[in-house]
Write an enzyme that holds these catalytic residues in place. Sequence first.
Site, PDB file in Angstrom:
ATOM      1  N   HIS A  58       0.851  -1.199   0.000  1.00 43.78           N
ATOM      2  CA  HIS A  58       0.000   0.000   0.000  1.00 43.78           C
ATOM      3  C   HIS A  58       0.884   1.245   0.000  1.00 43.78           C
ATOM      4  O   HIS A  58       2.116   1.129   0.025  1.00 43.78           O
ATOM      5  CB  HIS A  58      -1.002  -0.026   1.154  1.00 43.78           C
ATOM      6  CG  HIS A  58      -0.398  -0.109   2.531  1.00 43.78           C
ATOM      7  ND1 HIS A  58       0.442   0.848   3.044  1.00 43.78           N
ATOM      8  CD2 HIS A  58      -0.515  -1.058   3.504  1.00 43.78           C
ATOM      9  CE1 HIS A  58       0.798   0.519   4.279  1.00 43.78           C
ATOM     10  NE2 HIS A  58       0.252  -0.638   4.578  1.00 43.78           N
TER      11      HIS A  58
ATOM     12  N   HIS B 112       3.835   1.603   2.464  1.00 40.85           N
ATOM     13  CA  HIS B 112       5.061   0.903   2.068  1.00 40.85           C
ATOM     14  C   HIS B 112       5.768   1.672   0.953  1.00 40.85           C
ATOM     15  O   HIS B 112       6.990   1.794   0.943  1.00 40.85           O
ATOM     16  CB  HIS B 112       4.762  -0.510   1.550  1.00 40.85           C
ATOM     17  CG  HIS B 112       3.970  -1.367   2.489  1.00 40.85           C
ATOM     18  ND1 HIS B 112       2.878  -2.105   2.083  1.00 40.85           N
ATOM     19  CD2 HIS B 112       4.106  -1.610   3.819  1.00 40.85           C
ATOM     20  CE1 HIS B 112       2.387  -2.773   3.116  1.00 40.85           C
ATOM     21  NE2 HIS B 112       3.111  -2.479   4.185  1.00 40.85           N
TER      22      HIS B 112
ATOM     23  N   CYS C 229       1.894 -10.584  20.794  1.00 38.46           N
ATOM     24  CA  CYS C 229       1.020 -10.028  19.755  1.00 38.46           C
ATOM     25  C   CYS C 229       1.460 -10.606  18.422  1.00 38.46           C
ATOM     26  O   CYS C 229       2.597 -10.398  17.992  1.00 38.46           O
ATOM     27  CB  CYS C 229       1.097  -8.506  19.721  1.00 38.46           C
ATOM     28  SG  CYS C 229       0.265  -7.831  18.254  1.00 38.46           S
TER      29      CYS C 229
ATOM     30  N   CYS D 225       2.423  -7.978  15.707  1.00 34.69           N
ATOM     31  CA  CYS D 225       3.776  -7.417  15.860  1.00 34.69           C
ATOM     32  C   CYS D 225       4.825  -8.505  15.753  1.00 34.69           C
ATOM     33  O   CYS D 225       5.992  -8.213  15.571  1.00 34.69           O
ATOM     34  CB  CYS D 225       3.984  -6.789  17.236  1.00 34.69           C
ATOM     35  SG  CYS D 225       3.047  -5.322  17.555  1.00 34.69           S
TER      36      CYS D 225
ATOM     37  N   CYS E 268      -2.477  -5.255  22.782  1.00 36.20           N
ATOM     38  CA  CYS E 268      -1.215  -4.801  22.204  1.00 36.20           C
ATOM     39  C   CYS E 268      -1.225  -3.278  22.091  1.00 36.20           C
ATOM     40  O   CYS E 268      -2.194  -2.707  21.581  1.00 36.20           O
ATOM     41  CB  CYS E 268      -1.041  -5.426  20.822  1.00 36.20           C
ATOM     42  SG  CYS E 268       0.133  -4.532  19.803  1.00 36.20           S
TER      43      CYS E 268
ATOM     44  N   HIS F 216      -1.388  -2.486  18.079  1.00 35.27           N
ATOM     45  CA  HIS F 216      -2.553  -2.913  17.297  1.00 35.27           C
ATOM     46  C   HIS F 216      -3.872  -2.820  18.051  1.00 35.27           C
ATOM     47  O   HIS F 216      -4.934  -2.979  17.461  1.00 35.27           O
ATOM     48  CB  HIS F 216      -2.344  -4.339  16.774  1.00 35.27           C
ATOM     49  CG  HIS F 216      -1.235  -4.422  15.776  1.00 35.27           C
ATOM     50  ND1 HIS F 216       0.067  -4.672  16.137  1.00 35.27           N
ATOM     51  CD2 HIS F 216      -1.232  -4.230  14.439  1.00 35.27           C
ATOM     52  CE1 HIS F 216       0.823  -4.653  15.054  1.00 35.27           C
ATOM     53  NE2 HIS F 216       0.068  -4.377  14.016  1.00 35.27           N
TER      54      HIS F 216
ATOM     55  N   LYS G 135      -3.993   5.174  10.824  1.00 36.43           N
ATOM     56  CA  LYS G 135      -2.952   4.418  10.138  1.00 36.43           C
ATOM     57  C   LYS G 135      -3.646   3.446   9.177  1.00 36.43           C
ATOM     58  O   LYS G 135      -4.659   2.851   9.529  1.00 36.43           O
ATOM     59  CB  LYS G 135      -2.131   3.635  11.155  1.00 36.43           C
ATOM     60  CG  LYS G 135      -0.933   2.957  10.508  1.00 36.43           C
ATOM     61  CD  LYS G 135      -0.201   2.004  11.460  1.00 36.43           C
ATOM     62  CE  LYS G 135       0.962   1.363  10.722  1.00 36.43           C
ATOM     63  NZ  LYS G 135       1.422   0.122  11.285  1.00 36.43           N
TER      64      LYS G 135
ATOM     65  N   LYS H 112      -4.956  -3.374   7.363  1.00 33.03           N
ATOM     66  CA  LYS H 112      -5.837  -4.375   6.805  1.00 33.03           C
ATOM     67  C   LYS H 112      -7.190  -4.370   7.516  1.00 33.03           C
ATOM     68  O   LYS H 112      -8.237  -4.442   6.882  1.00 33.03           O
ATOM     69  CB  LYS H 112      -5.155  -5.720   7.064  1.00 33.03           C
ATOM     70  CG  LYS H 112      -5.323  -6.672   5.950  1.00 33.03           C
ATOM     71  CD  LYS H 112      -4.482  -7.872   6.255  1.00 33.03           C
ATOM     72  CE  LYS H 112      -4.987  -8.962   5.364  1.00 33.03           C
ATOM     73  NZ  LYS H 112      -3.964  -9.808   4.894  1.00 33.03           N
TER      74      LYS H 112
END
Length: 506
Positions: free
Chosen positions: A18, A21, A126, A129, A143, A146, A294, A297
Amino acid sequence: MARFYVTTPIYYVNDAPHIGHAYTTVTADAVARWHRLLGDDVFFLTGTDEHGLKVARQAEVNGLTPKEQADSTSERFKEAWQLVDVAYDDFIRTTEPRHARAVQHLLQRIYDNGDIELGTYEGPYCVSCEAYYTEAELVDGCCPIHRRPVELFKEENYFFKLSRYEKPLLDWYASHPESIQPDMRRNEALGLVRQGLQDISITRTSIRWGVPVPWDDEHVFYVWYDALVNYCTAIGYGEDQARFDAWWPSVQHLIGKDIVRFHCVYWPAMLLAAGLEPPHRIHVHGYLLVGGEKMSKTSLNQIAPAELVNDLGTGAFGVDAFRHHFLHDTPFGPDGEFSHEGMVNRYNADLANNFGNLLSRVSTVVAKKCGGVGPSPQEGSPLEDVAARAYESAADAWRRVAPNEALDATWRLVRETNAYLEANEPWKAEPGPELDAVMGDALEALRIVALLATPAMPSACAEVWRRIGLDGSPTDQRLPDAARWGGYPGGSAVEKGEPLFPRKRD
Ligand code: MSP
């Protein structure tokens, strides 16, 4: 010759590429291109992180083997980088045999040095992570990154004796104050070490999808301790000592803020334990946010690079405008907000109204009043100093991995050149030496802009180069000489083409 070795994080293959990245990868690519222009010996590495529970579970969901999952997703990353003109020197996949050999070599050295010991681990883990947390680090039992429930793991693991590295790490931070950028991230790493370091579990027995531990075949390495070693694998660690020694001292890692702990604390400690130098520089950037969040997914707010580059319903920007947007719009460090509207605004302001407009004004006047042949620039032109300052500031900014500042400096030259044309109004002037002087200056400024903006927009700048009648392409040029005033030869045919960056409607 100076060496410049730049890396991106290697991306997990559970998820499609995405624009978050792409942001890091395009930045690394642009910085690598800048160093190539300087004539440095450059090695630019990216790749995919293919082991671990997260990938194994995603493969299961997709009805694939982990290897099939890794093969298809790493291919998607390669396609994405090709789409956005990323010219890496190597693409590493952690499932390659060369990588397993390097991981085993490096960790065996740490084991032989006595810094890896067997123990039992029990704690919250997690999976997203791929990391253990302490109870104190959890937020409402979840976490901290997340915000999802953690799982309780208990297993016999090998531990890296990180606790022994508090002092060596503090000494390293103190003796290399510039190694972690920006300062805020250096302070974060310092804070983590000062809080006290616990030994970290680096192997597991409950999963086979990983690099086998060479001294105990019941275990594989945790994905993170295999992943970090990729930066060494690609330059021949354990196989070609001379090659490794040549590149390693110049390594610069680009990473996101979520992986500071691994890169700025664990990784330097592992390197010290293996008798290697910690990285020369670690540049940490923030998140690219969409609607304040952020991309992830789970939030279903991911944007693929192809959605912005090609016309997939949202309007095509093309490769150069895509790269330029992220490099110029988002300072490397803090979080940045992405919006389609913001992208259209920046495109119109920087590309259509400024750079594109400059090119079209110059080529129109040269066609009408100079017989289509570009005149040479004047010595002592008012733009000469402006260009010299733009080069100095851009060079300094690219060196610091601050592309937005480098492009700000470049665009100051674009704007000053447009202002110079507006002050002289060559479109109203009679043909003659005065008009030629103004147009020669504008062409020379365009040549320098094309050079300085090449790392951000390689194709568009090559096109500007061609249209103003220059041979070869900006990438054949060598800085700093090529940026000196007076390089435009004059006497070449200037092409009046279609607008390079047609204006977009909001
Ligand atoms: N595989 C590990 C890295 C190992 S490096 C030895 C990993 N992979 S990741 O695919 O989850 O993330 C890779 C990088 O992408 C991280 O630096 C992360 O910060 C970055 N980004 C993921 N989403 C992002 C945004 N929305 N914005 C900017 N960068 C983001 O972590």
